[in-house]
Design an enzyme around this catalytic site. Structure first.
Site, short mmCIF file in Angstrom:
data_model
loop_
_atom_site.label_atom_id
_atom_site.label_comp_id
_atom_site.label_asym_id
_atom_site.label_seq_id
_atom_site.Cartn_x
_atom_site.Cartn_y
_atom_site.Cartn_z
N THR A 1 -8.63 -3.71 -7.89
CA THR A 1 -9.08 -2.48 -8.54
C THR A 1 -9.92 -2.71 -9.79
OG1 THR A 1 -8.19 -0.55 -9.77
CG2 THR A 1 -6.83 -2.51 -9.73
N ASP B 1 8.32 -4.15 4.92
CA ASP B 1 8.45 -3.84 3.50
C ASP B 1 7.99 -5.08 2.74
OD1 ASP B 1 9.22 -3.49 0.91
OD2 ASP B 1 11.34 -3.08 1.33
N ILE B 2 6.82 -4.99 2.09
CA ILE B 2 6.25 -6.21 1.47
C ILE B 2 7.12 -6.78 0.35
CG2 ILE B 2 3.85 -5.72 2.13
CD1 ILE B 2 3.37 -4.87 -0.82
N GLN C 1 -5.36 5.41 2.71
CA GLN C 1 -6.71 5.87 3.05
C GLN C 1 -7.64 4.74 3.48
OE1 GLN C 1 -8.90 8.11 0.14
NE2 GLN C 1 -8.40 6.80 -1.59
N TYR D 1 -0.33 -0.16 -13.89
CA TYR D 1 -0.98 -0.29 -12.58
C TYR D 1 -1.97 -1.46 -12.59
CZ TYR D 1 -4.24 0.59 -8.76
OH TYR D 1 -5.06 0.44 -7.66
N TRP E 1 -12.72 4.19 -7.53
CA TRP E 1 -12.97 5.60 -7.21
C TRP E 1 -13.09 5.84 -5.70
CZ3 TRP E 1 -16.51 8.49 -11.23
CH2 TRP E 1 -16.11 8.18 -12.54
#
Length: 281
Positions: free
Chosen positions: A103, A38-39, A13, A127, A152
């Protein structure tokens, strides 16, 4: 010669939003999805980055399924930690600036004041821990980086809370929404714009970017239904009523002091971003 920019996670996104924004600004944009690079494959990362030889890399690719990460930690670390290391090493070799999107989950959410960029980190789940490991690799292996923590996130691409609420709001009359997690919604358009502003400078470091103000998921849902003129009865509920595999930070509001101190534009209020998004839909 226009600046060459490589974007990893170009189908996500934020990745799609960045490809769109930067292409409209006449940059030479290379959007890489997992099929292109592909990292987790360090040789391939090196090869692709050497070939494109970008001046800026915006690293959006990530394992973002928070609950799934709990049951497949190796996959999460392989992508979020070692994948980020591979990108950082290759970026440093070609002398590219690196923007790493991180994040609010690097914090445990036990605070009551917005988290500063220099607040101690202590992620709760796989995560957050794997994204923080990615931050560490960037700091140690790269000399010209922007680490941008956000929270968010929603926008016109991919799946997100706003789209889910609009869909449910059109189908149901009643919903229960968690009211004891507080954070700041972030519109991808605003985040992409801020990343563009940063990467044109040499003001490297750790940044927090979310829209300003804060709310609970319950208040966010209320605002979404109000702005979209949907009549839905929503009941506040607690996190414990909806157990999920991964623990969520209870309070993950981000303080934007680095933006302020480095004279970047400060983000508009989350409600304004939401209004723009709903109007654009």
């Amino acid at each position: 010669m226009s600046t060459r920019i490589l974007i990893t996670g170009a189908n996500g996104q934020l990745g799609k939003e960045l490809v769109e924004l930067l292409s409209s600004k006449e940059f030479d944009v290379y959007g890489c999805s997992r099929d292109d690079m592909d990292i987790t494959n360090s040789e391939q990362v090196q090869e692709v980055i050497n070939r494109i030889n970008p001046e800026v890399i915006v690293h959006c690719a990530a394992h973002t399924k928070v609950d799934v990460a709990e049951s497949e930690p190796e996959e999460a670390y392989s992508i979020n930690a070692y994948g980020t290391r591979n990108v950082a090493v290759a970026a440093e070799k070609v002398g590219a600036k690196l923007v790493y999107v991180s994040t609010d989950y690097v914090f445990d959410g036990s605070g009551i004041e917005p988290y500063l960029e220099f607040s101690p980190t202590s992620p709760l789940g796989v995560y957050g821990k794997s994204k923080l490991a990615g931050e560490e690799f960037v700091k140690h292996l790269h000399s010209k980086f922007f680490i941008v923590r956000t929270s968010w996130v929603y926008g016109k691409y991919g799946n997100n809370f706003v789209k889910t609420m609009l869909k449910l709001g059109a189908e149901k009359d009643e919903l229960s929404i968690v009211a004891d997690q507080i954070g700041s919604p972030t519109y991808t358009v605003d985040l992409a714009q801020s990343i563009l502003e940063m990467m044109e400078t040499e003001k490297y470091g750790v940044y927090h970017f979310s829209n300003s103000g804060s709310c609970s998921w319950y208040e966010f849902a209320q605002a979404i239904f109000e702005e979209a003129s949907l009549k839905v009865r929503i009941t506040p509920c607690t996190t414990s009523e909806f157990p999920r595999p991964a623990q969520r930070p209870k309070y993950s509001v981000l303080n934007h002091s680095s933006l302020k101190l480095n004279k970047f534009r400060e983000p508009r209020h989350w409600r304004k971003g939401l209004v723009d998004f709903i109007n654009s839909m």
